[in-house]
Design a protein around this motif. Structure first.
Motif, short mmCIF file in Angstrom:
data_model
loop_
_atom_site.label_atom_id
_atom_site.label_comp_id
_atom_site.label_asym_id
_atom_site.label_seq_id
_atom_site.Cartn_x
_atom_site.Cartn_y
_atom_site.Cartn_z
N SER A 77 0.82 -1.22 0.00
CA SER A 77 0.00 0.00 0.00
C SER A 77 0.85 1.27 0.00
CB SER A 77 -0.96 -0.01 1.19
OG SER A 77 -0.24 -0.14 2.40
N SER A 78 2.16 1.13 -0.22
CA SER A 78 3.07 2.28 -0.11
C SER A 78 3.16 3.11 -1.39
CB SER A 78 4.47 1.81 0.28
OG SER A 78 5.07 1.09 -0.79
N GLY A 79 2.57 2.65 -2.47
CA GLY A 79 2.68 3.40 -3.73
C GLY A 79 1.88 2.72 -4.82
N PRO A 80 1.99 3.26 -6.04
CA PRO A 80 1.21 2.72 -7.14
C PRO A 80 1.53 1.27 -7.46
CG PRO A 80 2.25 4.80 -7.75
CD PRO A 80 2.83 4.40 -6.44
N VAL A 81 0.48 0.53 -7.75
CA VAL A 81 0.55 -0.86 -8.18
C VAL A 81 -0.11 -0.92 -9.57
CG1 VAL A 81 -0.44 -3.16 -7.74
CG2 VAL A 81 0.46 -1.79 -5.82
N VAL A 82 0.46 -1.69 -10.48
CA VAL A 82 -0.22 -1.91 -11.77
C VAL A 82 -0.94 -3.25 -11.69
CG1 VAL A 82 0.05 -2.23 -14.26
CG2 VAL A 82 1.47 -0.54 -13.06
N ALA A 83 -2.26 -3.16 -11.63
CA ALA A 83 -3.10 -4.36 -11.51
C ALA A 83 -3.57 -4.79 -12.89
CB ALA A 83 -4.31 -4.05 -10.62
N MET A 84 -3.43 -6.09 -13.17
CA MET A 84 -3.77 -6.56 -14.53
C MET A 84 -4.48 -7.91 -14.48
SD MET A 84 -0.13 -5.86 -16.45
CE MET A 84 0.91 -6.43 -15.10
N VAL A 85 -5.22 -8.18 -15.53
CA VAL A 85 -5.74 -9.52 -15.77
C VAL A 85 -5.22 -9.98 -17.12
CG1 VAL A 85 -7.77 -10.99 -16.00
CG2 VAL A 85 -7.79 -9.09 -14.36
N TRP A 86 -4.57 -11.13 -17.13
CA TRP A 86 -4.05 -11.71 -18.36
C TRP A 86 -4.80 -13.00 -18.66
CZ3 TRP A 86 -0.52 -9.70 -21.77
CH2 TRP A 86 0.16 -8.53 -21.36
N GLU A 87 -5.01 -13.24 -19.93
CA GLU A 87 -5.82 -14.37 -20.36
C GLU A 87 -5.04 -15.24 -21.34
OE1 GLU A 87 -10.11 -13.62 -21.47
OE2 GLU A 87 -9.29 -14.15 -23.42
N GLY A 88 -5.25 -16.56 -21.26
CA GLY A 88 -4.63 -17.47 -22.23
C GLY A 88 -4.66 -18.90 -21.72
N GLU A 89 -4.38 -19.81 -22.60
CA GLU A 89 -4.38 -21.22 -22.22
C GLU A 89 -3.26 -21.48 -21.20
OE1 GLU A 89 -5.11 -23.84 -25.57
OE2 GLU A 89 -3.73 -25.28 -24.66
N GLY A 90 -3.63 -21.96 -20.04
CA GLY A 90 -2.65 -22.29 -19.00
C GLY A 90 -1.98 -21.10 -18.35
N VAL A 91 -2.58 -19.91 -18.46
CA VAL A 91 -1.89 -18.69 -18.02
C VAL A 91 -1.66 -18.64 -16.50
CG1 VAL A 91 -3.97 -17.26 -17.81
CG2 VAL A 91 -1.77 -16.18 -18.34
N ILE A 92 -2.50 -19.32 -15.72
CA ILE A 92 -2.32 -19.24 -14.26
C ILE A 92 -1.00 -19.91 -13.89
CG2 ILE A 92 -3.24 -19.87 -12.00
CD1 ILE A 92 -6.06 -19.88 -13.29
N LYS A 93 -0.84 -21.15 -14.31
CA LYS A 93 0.35 -21.91 -13.95
C LYS A 93 1.60 -21.38 -14.67
CE LYS A 93 1.39 -26.69 -12.96
NZ LYS A 93 1.07 -28.07 -13.22
N TYR A 94 1.47 -21.13 -15.96
CA TYR A 94 2.66 -20.69 -16.70
C TYR A 94 3.04 -19.25 -16.34
CZ TYR A 94 6.42 -21.21 -19.88
OH TYR A 94 7.70 -21.32 -20.37
N GLY A 95 2.05 -18.45 -15.97
CA GLY A 95 2.36 -17.10 -15.49
C GLY A 95 3.27 -17.16 -14.28
N ARG A 96 3.02 -18.12 -13.39
CA ARG A 96 3.89 -18.30 -12.22
C ARG A 96 5.30 -18.71 -12.65
NH1 ARG A 96 2.41 -17.13 -6.80
NH2 ARG A 96 3.69 -18.93 -6.21
N LYS A 97 5.39 -19.48 -13.72
CA LYS A 97 6.72 -19.85 -14.23
C LYS A 97 7.46 -18.64 -14.77
CE LYS A 97 6.36 -24.62 -15.78
NZ LYS A 97 6.91 -25.55 -16.75
N LEU A 98 6.75 -17.80 -15.49
CA LEU A 98 7.38 -16.58 -16.01
C LEU A 98 7.87 -15.71 -14.86
CD1 LEU A 98 4.97 -15.32 -18.86
CD2 LEU A 98 7.14 -16.52 -19.12
N ILE A 99 7.09 -15.68 -13.77
CA ILE A 99 7.43 -14.85 -12.61
C ILE A 99 8.65 -15.41 -11.87
CG2 ILE A 99 6.61 -14.21 -10.30
CD1 ILE A 99 3.79 -13.88 -11.60
N GLY A 100 8.71 -16.71 -11.68
CA GLY A 100 9.82 -17.33 -10.96
C GLY A 100 9.52 -17.53 -9.49
N ALA A 101 10.43 -18.20 -8.79
CA ALA A 101 10.23 -18.54 -7.37
C ALA A 101 10.06 -17.28 -6.53
CB ALA A 101 11.42 -19.34 -6.86
N THR A 102 9.31 -17.42 -5.42
CA THR A 102 9.02 -16.29 -4.52
C THR A 102 10.28 -15.55 -4.10
OG1 THR A 102 7.08 -17.49 -3.72
CG2 THR A 102 7.90 -15.69 -2.34
N ASP A 103 11.31 -16.31 -3.72
CA ASP A 103 12.58 -15.71 -3.28
C ASP A 103 13.50 -15.54 -4.49
OD1 ASP A 103 15.02 -15.03 -2.27
OD2 ASP A 103 15.14 -16.70 -0.83
N PRO A 104 13.78 -14.31 -4.89
CA PRO A 104 14.60 -14.09 -6.09
C PRO A 104 15.99 -14.75 -6.00
CG PRO A 104 13.52 -12.07 -5.43
CD PRO A 104 13.28 -13.06 -4.32
#
Ligand code: UDP
Ligand code: MG
Length: 162
Positions: A77-104
């Protein structure tokens, strides 16, 4: 009856993705959006918001017993956030892959966090972790009319045709 522009879109799943205040302040909005867009996913909602602390607590309600919860909600809540909805086949699981593990420190190179972040408390991006959280988070952050249903011409090339 579905309109022409809704025919493909109705079949795809949706996920909630947010660029956190650190990603926004570091000028990584375009870089992050570009990774989802180039993959072949479709942006169906986007806005810039500064969430209240209460809103951040709702978003992260699953983590309320964790020691980092308060600091995490202060941060979101400390500043602007860009909130988005992305759509596509398998986007929930593969989106997490694109993002990577929680701990960089553990994210693979090539992932968003692996390439662009260093510590877990400033890992620049959020992505829904499953179908139920995706639905809950989309409902929390967006009104139904803010989601746009359309078919992109590129879909024929991304998914092929029958
Ligand atoms: N987090 C943190 N310390 C931790 C674990 C998580 O600060 O030890 C933060 C981090 O920003 C993370 C967020 O809490 O992105 C939500 O945690 P979750 O386990 O849901 O990770 P995510 O789904 O974001 O990968
Ligand atoms: Mg999570």
């Amino acid at each position: 009856m579905l309109l022409d522009h809704e025919v493909h879109a109705a079949e795809f799943e949706r996920t909630f993705i947010a660029i956190k205040p650190d990603g926004v302040q570091r000028g990584l909005i375009a870089e992050i959006i570009s990774r989802f867009e180039r993959k072949g996913y479709k942006l169906v909602a986007i806005k810039v918001v500064i969430p209240s602390k209460e809103f951040a607590q709702k978003h992260y309600h699953d983590l309320k017993e964790r020691p980092f919860f308060n600091g995490l909600c202060d941060f979101l809540s400390s500043g602007p956030v860009v909130a988005m909805v992305w759509e596509g086949e398998g986007v929930i699981k593969y989106g997490r892959k694109l993002i990577g593990a929680t701990d960089p420190q553990k994210s693979e190179p090539g992932t968003i966090r692996g390439d662009l972040a260093v510590v877990v408390g400033r890992n620049i991006i959020h992505g829904s972790d499953g179908p139920e959280t995706a639905k809950d988070e989309i409902d929390l952050w967006f009104q139904p009319e803010e989601l746009v249903t359309y078919t992109s011409n590129a879909e024929t090339w991304i998914y092929g045709v029958n």
